[in-house]
Scaffold this motif. Structure first.
Motif, short mmCIF file in Angstrom:
data_model
loop_
_atom_site.label_atom_id
_atom_site.label_comp_id
_atom_site.label_asym_id
_atom_site.label_seq_id
_atom_site.Cartn_x
_atom_site.Cartn_y
_atom_site.Cartn_z
N LYS A 186 0.83 -1.21 0.00
CA LYS A 186 0.00 0.00 0.00
C LYS A 186 0.87 1.25 0.00
O LYS A 186 0.56 2.23 -0.68
CB LYS A 186 -0.94 0.01 1.21
N ASP A 187 1.96 1.23 0.76
CA ASP A 187 2.89 2.36 0.77
C ASP A 187 3.55 2.52 -0.59
O ASP A 187 3.73 3.63 -1.09
CB ASP A 187 3.96 2.19 1.85
N ALA A 188 3.93 1.40 -1.19
CA ALA A 188 4.58 1.43 -2.50
C ALA A 188 3.64 2.03 -3.55
O ALA A 188 4.06 2.85 -4.37
CB ALA A 188 5.01 0.04 -2.91
N ALA A 189 2.38 1.64 -3.51
CA ALA A 189 1.41 2.17 -4.48
C ALA A 189 1.28 3.68 -4.33
O ALA A 189 1.24 4.41 -5.34
CB ALA A 189 0.05 1.49 -4.30
N LEU A 190 1.21 4.17 -3.09
CA LEU A 190 1.10 5.61 -2.85
C LEU A 190 2.35 6.33 -3.34
O LEU A 190 2.27 7.34 -4.05
CB LEU A 190 0.89 5.87 -1.35
N MET A 191 3.52 5.80 -2.98
CA MET A 191 4.78 6.46 -3.35
C MET A 191 4.97 6.45 -4.86
O MET A 191 5.36 7.47 -5.45
CB MET A 191 5.94 5.77 -2.64
N GLU A 192 4.71 5.34 -5.51
CA GLU A 192 4.88 5.25 -6.96
C GLU A 192 3.91 6.18 -7.69
O GLU A 192 4.28 6.80 -8.69
CB GLU A 192 4.72 3.80 -7.42
#
Length: 170
Positions: free
Chosen positions: A146-152
């Motif tokens: 979920k963090d990766a999706a937000l950051m990307e």
């Protein structure tokens, strides 16, 4: 004249002709502004180094003995409370003293090799890595999906404003 957010230290001469200070300030300014932060109120130190130097740093700080493209050291923990949530953004200092966000190191040989392997312009790749590192300084991460999706998604939006193609696209 407005102060630029990035103070660049070039430890490796190949970065001299690359224009890293200008590129880093453009990428950091776009990242901070995208998040509603006034770039002139923040300070980042970026070291342009070689693979040997970043491998030594990677060993010291992450127990990984290989070179990597970029490392970041936030001045304080700013992570989100829950996966997929945005971290609490820093509040700038009062007055003319910019708030220190942290330090970044970026390795020339690894960046150039990765750009060549991906058939993208080295300036686009380095711009992406600076945006990525600045987001890390602000508390964004990509360990959790979920963090990766937000950051990307943020990286893609910011890079789009800078005319750089989506690095995560097909």
């Amino acid at each position: 004249m407005t102060a630029e957010p990035v103070d660049t230290v070039l430890e490796y001469s190949e970065w001299d002709a690359f224009g890293l200070p200008t590129l880093a300030n453009r990428a950091a300014t776009a990242t901070l502004a995208h998040l509603g932060l006034a770039p002139e109120q923040f300070e980042i130190v970026l070291m342009g180094c070689d693979d040997a130097r970043i491998a030594a740093l990677n060993t010291s700080f992450r127990d990984k003995t290989t070179a990597t493209n970029v490392l970041s050291w936030p001045s304080e923990e700013r992570g989100a409370d829950a996966p997929g949530e945005a971290p609490v953004l820093p509040v700038p200092n009062d007055g003319d003293d910019p708030t220190e966000l942290g330090d970044i190191a970026i390795a020339y040989e690894t960046c150039m090799r990765e750009a060549e392997e991906a058939s993208i312009a080295p300036t686009d790749h380095v711009t992406h890595l600076v945006v990525h590192a600045v987001l890390h300084l602000l508390g964004y991460d990509h360990i959790d999906d979920k963090d990766a999706a937000l950051m990307e998604a943020l990286e893609t939006e910011i890079l789009g404003k800078l005319g750089v193609a989506d690095p995560y696209g097909a």
